[in-house]
Write an enzyme that holds these catalytic residues in place. Structure first.
Site, short mmCIF file in Angstrom:
data_model
loop_
_atom_site.label_atom_id
_atom_site.label_comp_id
_atom_site.label_asym_id
_atom_site.label_seq_id
_atom_site.Cartn_x
_atom_site.Cartn_y
_atom_site.Cartn_z
N ASP A 231 63.82 47.48 -0.48
CA ASP A 231 64.34 46.41 0.38
C ASP A 231 63.96 46.71 1.84
O ASP A 231 64.25 47.80 2.36
CB ASP A 231 65.87 46.36 0.23
N ILE A 232 63.32 45.73 2.47
CA ILE A 232 62.90 45.91 3.87
C ILE A 232 64.16 45.99 4.74
O ILE A 232 65.09 45.21 4.56
CB ILE A 232 62.00 44.73 4.32
N GLU A 274 63.81 39.64 0.44
CA GLU A 274 62.92 40.72 0.92
C GLU A 274 63.01 41.95 0.04
O GLU A 274 62.71 43.06 0.45
CB GLU A 274 63.27 41.03 2.40
N1 LIG Z 1 60.47 34.88 6.26
C1 LIG Z 1 61.14 34.94 5.12
N2 LIG Z 1 62.42 35.36 5.13
C2 LIG Z 1 63.09 35.44 3.98
C3 LIG Z 1 62.49 35.06 2.76
N3 LIG Z 1 63.41 35.25 1.78
C4 LIG Z 1 64.52 35.71 2.36
N4 LIG Z 1 64.35 35.84 3.69
C5 LIG Z 1 65.29 36.30 4.72
O1 LIG Z 1 65.57 37.67 4.50
C6 LIG Z 1 66.74 37.98 5.27
C7 LIG Z 1 67.54 39.00 4.49
O2 LIG Z 1 68.55 39.40 5.36
P1 LIG Z 1 69.72 40.38 4.94
O3 LIG Z 1 70.03 40.17 3.47
O4 LIG Z 1 70.83 40.19 5.91
O5 LIG Z 1 69.12 41.79 5.04
P2 LIG Z 1 68.42 42.59 6.22
O6 LIG Z 1 68.45 41.86 7.53
O7 LIG Z 1 67.08 43.02 5.72
O8 LIG Z 1 69.36 43.82 6.35
P3 LIG Z 1 69.38 45.11 5.44
O9 LIG Z 1 68.79 44.72 4.11
O10 LIG Z 1 70.82 45.45 5.32
O11 LIG Z 1 68.58 46.14 6.13
C8 LIG Z 1 67.46 36.64 5.46
O12 LIG Z 1 67.41 36.32 6.82
C9 LIG Z 1 66.64 35.65 4.66
O13 LIG Z 1 66.60 34.38 5.26
C10 LIG Z 1 61.13 34.58 2.79
O14 LIG Z 1 60.52 34.22 1.78
N5 LIG Z 1 60.50 34.55 3.99
#
Ligand SMILES: Nc1nc2c(ncn2[C@@H]2O[C@H](COP(=O)(O)OP(=O)(O)OP(=O)(O)O)[C@@H](O)[C@H]2O)c(=O)[nH]1
Length: 378
Positions: A231-232, A274
């Site tokens: 997970d990013i 992500e």
């Molecule tokens: N650009 C883009 N964003 C995405 C996609 N799928 C999901 N996201 C975004 O990924 C983000 C995931 O955020 P969080 O689940 O809060 O996790 P995070 O900010 O990585 O925080 P941690 O995982 O706790 O480090 C959200 O803002 C989603 O909108 C996609 O296909 N493209």
């Protein structure tokens, strides 16, 4: 990866492919050769109108062949021979009789027209009806009207059998061609249904199918199987700072890193948002931790250059678990998820192992608890 296309567009794209162009060109060349022979045959048989018409036919096929070379003129290249066949069959049936079998060559026009993917349904029905009406009218005409030229019986039979053979050959080639187009479209749709359109990674559905197989194989052969749940970190802030497009670029770059680190037998899938899951067949926890750590380092060295000129650096947290005997696949993913969660709680940018037997990649005492274990300091 391009956005998904509807099924009909895949079919159109396949029809416009290099292979189809080649097929039309080869058919045009064959048509030229056949009609050159007919010039001689009808000249010899004393039917000058048909001999002259065949000169036009050769020119038409040459034109069709030339059109296959020009971009986007494939429809013209395919329609020209159809018109020629219709006119030639009509003229020959009237002048040298139904028994010469030139009318047979009108029959492949029906599948050709009906399968043409770019033509409106109403137009197809209209053309097909027209061909059927001409065919029947010719039959009625030739039943009541003697041909204007009576050919030698041997020549008449030779022409009939040549035309019957041509009919079978054309129908065979057409069927083969259509089968090729359909199977290519089917493969493309299958690939589309199995992959994530943004990154090109396998999608969750496909990964679960592959995991089912890998789990069964691992249990039957008593081999190991591990998963990485990656997970990013702080991906939301990437989106917030660089927009959704910037986030998408980071996701693609991340998938590239995953693919670089994975072997051919490994499966890399977008698990959601992500989060990516890597399935590692024949890999125990120690091996999986090594791969995960290599990946974590690779990601932390990666820089994504955005169109805006901005450079994005990011990190990843990875939960690692090895499938236990008799454990369902969902369970090993759940344990990897637990390790991932603990990694996030612990500060991110790290690899954590879950379950037992647990071994750390980095030096230090081997963890003994089945709870998530930190392997790499942030
Ligand atoms: N650009 C883009 N964003 C995405 C996609 N799928 C999901 N996201 C975004 O990924 C983000 C995931 O955020 P969080 O689940 O809060 O996790 P995070 O900010 O990585 O925080 P941690 O995982 O706790 O480090 C959200 O803002 C989603 O909108 C996609 O296909 N493209």
């Amino acid at each position: 990866m391009p956005p998904p296309l509807p099924a009909t567009e895949w079919l159109n794209a396949s029809l416009a492919s290099h292979n189809y162009r080649l097929l039309v060109r080869q058919a045009a060349v064959l048509g030229m050769v056949m009609h050159l022979l007919f010039i001689g045959v009808f000249g010899y048989a004393g039917v000058p109108v048909l001999a002259a018409f065949n000169v036009l036919s050769v020119a038409t096929f040459a034109w069709s062949c030339w059109e296959t070379r020009a971009r986007g003129r494939l429809v013209v290249a395919a329609v020209l021979p159809c018109i020629e066949v219709l006119l030639h069959a009509t003229l020959a049936s009237v002048l040298v009789g139904w028994e010469t079998g030139f009318h047979y060559l009108m029959l492949p026009l029906l599948p050709l027209v009906m399968l043409a993917s770019n033509t409106a349904q109403r137009l197809k029905v209209l053309i097909a009806t027209l061909v059927a009406v001409i065919y029947m009218a010719l039959n009625v005409w030739t039943t009541h009207q003697a041909p204007s030229h009576q050919l030698d019986p041997l020549l008449e039979s030779s022409l009939r059998y040549t035309n019957i053979l041509s009919l079978f050959a054309i129908l065979g080639v057409l069927s083969r061609c259509y089968l090729g187009v359909v199977s290519r479209a089917q493969q493309a749709l299958l690939a589309q249904a199995s992959t994530d359109p943004l990154t090109g990674a396998l999608n969750r559905r496909r990964l679960l199918e592959m995991a089912q197989l890998a789990t069964a194989r691992s249990k039957r052969n008593h081999t190991t199987l591990s998963v990485l749940l990656c997970d990013i970190d702080h991906f939301k802030s990437v989106n917030d700072q660089h927009g959704h497009d910037g986030g998408d670029r980071v996701l693609k770059a991340f998938f590239q890193c995953l693919q670089e680190q994975a072997r051919e037998v490994d499966c890399v899938a977008r698990w959601g948002g992500e989060e990516f899951l890597v399935l590692l067949p024949d890999t125990d926890l120690t091996g999986a931790l090594t791969v995960a750590e290599r990946l974590r380092r690779r990601v932390s060295d990666c820089t994504v250059n955005l169109d805006s000129g901005a450079q994005v650096r990011f990190t990843v947290t990875i939960g690692v678990a090895q499938l236990k005997p008799a454990e369902p696949f969902a369970q090993v993913v759940s344990r990897a998820d637990g390790a991932l969660y603990a990694g996030k709680q612990g500060g991110r940018n790290r690899v954590l192992a879950a379950g037992s037997p647990v071994k750390a990649v980095s030096s230090g005492p081997a963890p003994t608890e089945p709870s998530p274990q930190r392997v790499t300091p942030a």
